[in-house]
Design a protein around this motif. Structure first.
Motif, PDB file in Angstrom:
ATOM      1  N   PRO A  62       0.817  -1.219   0.000  1.00 32.06           N
ATOM      2  CA  PRO A  62       0.000   0.000   0.000  1.00 32.06           C
ATOM      3  C   PRO A  62       0.853   1.272   0.000  1.00 32.06           C
ATOM      4  O   PRO A  62       0.475   2.263  -0.617  1.00 32.06           O
ATOM      5  N   PHE A  63       2.016   1.235   0.672  1.00 33.02           N
ATOM      6  CA  PHE A  63       2.887   2.410   0.704  1.00 33.02           C
ATOM      7  C   PHE A  63       3.379   2.731  -0.713  1.00 33.02           C
ATOM      8  O   PHE A  63       3.400   3.892  -1.119  1.00 33.02           O
ATOM      9  N   HIS A  64       3.751   1.696  -1.466  1.00 27.85           N
ATOM     10  CA  HIS A  64       4.215   1.901  -2.844  1.00 27.85           C
ATOM     11  C   HIS A  64       3.075   2.434  -3.718  1.00 27.85           C
ATOM     12  O   HIS A  64       3.286   3.306  -4.570  1.00 27.85           O
ATOM     13  N   ASN A  65       1.857   1.943  -3.471  1.00 26.20           N
ATOM     14  CA  ASN A  65       0.685   2.454  -4.197  1.00 26.20           C
ATOM     15  C   ASN A  65       0.454   3.933  -3.898  1.00 26.20           C
ATOM     16  O   ASN A  65       0.117   4.706  -4.796  1.00 26.20           O
ATOM     17  N   TYR A  66       0.628   4.324  -2.614  1.00 25.36           N
ATOM     18  CA  TYR A  66       0.509   5.740  -2.245  1.00 25.36           C
ATOM     19  C   TYR A  66       1.546   6.571  -2.984  1.00 25.36           C
ATOM     20  O   TYR A  66       1.266   7.668  -3.446  1.00 25.36           O
ATOM     21  N   LEU A  81       2.793  12.695  -1.081  1.00 22.30           N
ATOM     22  CA  LEU A  81       2.837  11.430  -0.340  1.00 22.30           C
ATOM     23  C   LEU A  81       2.506  11.659   1.135  1.00 22.30           C
ATOM     24  O   LEU A  81       1.693  10.935   1.721  1.00 22.30           O
ATOM     25  N   MET A  82       3.102  12.689   1.731  1.00 25.98           N
ATOM     26  CA  MET A  82       2.846  12.977   3.148  1.00 25.98           C
ATOM     27  C   MET A  82       1.386  13.387   3.368  1.00 25.98           C
ATOM     28  O   MET A  82       0.780  13.007   4.361  1.00 25.98           O
ATOM     29  N   GLY A 118     -21.738  11.072   8.745  1.00 28.38           N
ATOM     30  CA  GLY A 118     -22.931  10.341   9.165  1.00 28.38           C
ATOM     31  C   GLY A 118     -22.987   8.891   8.733  1.00 28.38           C
ATOM     32  O   GLY A 118     -23.912   8.171   9.089  1.00 28.38           O
ATOM     33  N   LYS A 119     -22.005   8.436   7.952  1.00 27.56           N
ATOM     34  CA  LYS A 119     -21.988   7.037   7.497  1.00 27.56           C
ATOM     35  C   LYS A 119     -20.862   6.281   8.178  1.00 27.56           C
ATOM     36  O   LYS A 119     -19.755   6.796   8.322  1.00 27.56           O
ATOM     37  N   GLN A 120     -21.157   5.043   8.578  1.00 27.64           N
ATOM     38  CA  GLN A 120     -20.153   4.213   9.249  1.00 27.64           C
ATOM     39  C   GLN A 120     -19.048   3.814   8.271  1.00 27.64           C
ATOM     40  O   GLN A 120     -19.321   3.349   7.174  1.00 27.64           O
ATOM     41  N   VAL A 121     -17.794   4.033   8.687  1.00 29.77           N
ATOM     42  CA  VAL A 121     -16.649   3.631   7.871  1.00 29.77           C
ATOM     43  C   VAL A 121     -15.723   2.809   8.761  1.00 29.77           C
ATOM     44  O   VAL A 121     -15.332   3.257   9.841  1.00 29.77           O
ATOM     45  N   ASN A 122     -15.390   1.581   8.314  1.00 31.90           N
ATOM     46  CA  ASN A 122     -14.505   0.739   9.126  1.00 31.90           C
ATOM     47  C   ASN A 122     -13.228   0.365   8.357  1.00 31.90           C
ATOM     48  O   ASN A 122     -12.621  -0.655   8.602  1.00 31.90           O
ATOM     49  N   ILE A 123     -12.821   1.242   7.435  1.00 33.43           N
ATOM     50  CA  ILE A 123     -11.602   1.023   6.657  1.00 33.43           C
ATOM     51  C   ILE A 123     -10.562   2.041   7.096  1.00 33.43           C
ATOM     52  O   ILE A 123     -10.707   3.232   6.807  1.00 33.43           O
ATOM     53  N   PRO A 124      -9.510   1.604   7.805  1.00 31.71           N
ATOM     54  CA  PRO A 124      -8.502   2.552   8.306  1.00 31.71           C
ATOM     55  C   PRO A 124      -7.820   3.370   7.212  1.00 31.71           C
ATOM     56  O   PRO A 124      -7.428   4.504   7.434  1.00 31.71           O
ATOM     57  N   SER A 125      -7.710   2.805   6.000  1.00 29.90           N
ATOM     58  CA  SER A 125      -7.011   3.503   4.914  1.00 29.90           C
ATOM     59  C   SER A 125      -7.927   4.459   4.140  1.00 29.90           C
ATOM     60  O   SER A 125      -7.476   5.093   3.187  1.00 29.90           O
ATOM     61  N   TYR A 126      -9.182   4.573   4.541  1.00 28.72           N
ATOM     62  CA  TYR A 126     -10.118   5.494   3.889  1.00 28.72           C
ATOM     63  C   TYR A 126      -9.539   6.904   3.927  1.00 28.72           C
ATOM     64  O   TYR A 126      -9.080   7.366   4.976  1.00 28.72           O
TER      65      TYR A 126
END
Length: 197
Positions: A62-66, A81-82, A118-126
């Motif tokens: 994921p870091f390389h994708n970023y 990137l930062m 107002g919407k539930q998000v459970n993805i840390p990388s969002y």
């Protein structure tokens, strides 16, 4: 899913990092690594990449994708990137003071405590955007864990790009941060040099 089980203080020592950048208030006499040996240019670049990955809790792919996404964006790749790393939901939750560390923030997001607009998000990388409202679910605001976290993080300095109401456990992302607003001790240009070889 890969889990990072490296002891935090040991890793901080090897990367020459203060644990306070990760949210830990532990003081270690031997935190910073000895600087008596000369490092090659590649070793310095690699260490900066490892430091950024460790601080934000991101694995290699994921870091390389970023990095590739940052390279395609307008402006300087390192700054982009930062900004991408800083706008991850788990990092924003940490910055708002809803978690003591980024690891805990990742867990809070994964356990469905967080609402974005107002919407539930459970993805840390969002990735949050300017104007997004991030808050803790109403049912989770009164639990003891959140009370303990707020008691510990109440005195923490909130970045200028975030507006936070700790009483209601609600905050707004006013704007995406510029490099000057990010207090992470990473030399992102070395990461860019490493990936551009």
């Amino acid at each position: 899913m890969a889990v990072n089980r490296v002891p935090v203080l040991k890793r901080c020592r090897s990367l020459g990092l203060e644990p306070s950048y990760l949210g830990y208030d532990k003081k270690s006499k031997r935190t910073l690594q000895r600087t008596n040996r000369k490092m090659s240019e590649y070793a310095l670049q690699l260490r900066e990449k490892q430091k950024a990955k460790f601080i934000y809790g991101v694995l290699e792919k994921p870091f390389h994708n970023y990095y590739e996404k940052a390279d395609r964006m307008k402006g300087m790749t390192g700054t982009n990137l930062m900004t991408i790393l800083e706008s991850r939901l788990d990092n924003v939750v940490f910055r708002m003071g809803y978690a003591r560390t980024r690891r805990e923030a990742r867990q809070i997001v994964g356990h469905k405590f967080v609402l974005v607009n107002g919407k539930q998000v459970n993805i840390p990388s969002y990735r949050v955007k300017a104007g997004d409202v991030v808050e803790i679910k109403e049912s989770k605001k009164s639990i003891q864990r959140m009370k303990d976290i707020v008691a510990v993080t109440a005195g923490r300095l909130v970045p200028e790009w975030i507006d936070v109401n700790l009483e209601n456990l609600q905050g707004t992302v006013k704007e995406l941060p510029t490099r000057e607003m990010i207090d992470v001790p990473v030399k992102e240009m070395l990461i860019v040099e490493l990936y551009s070889k």
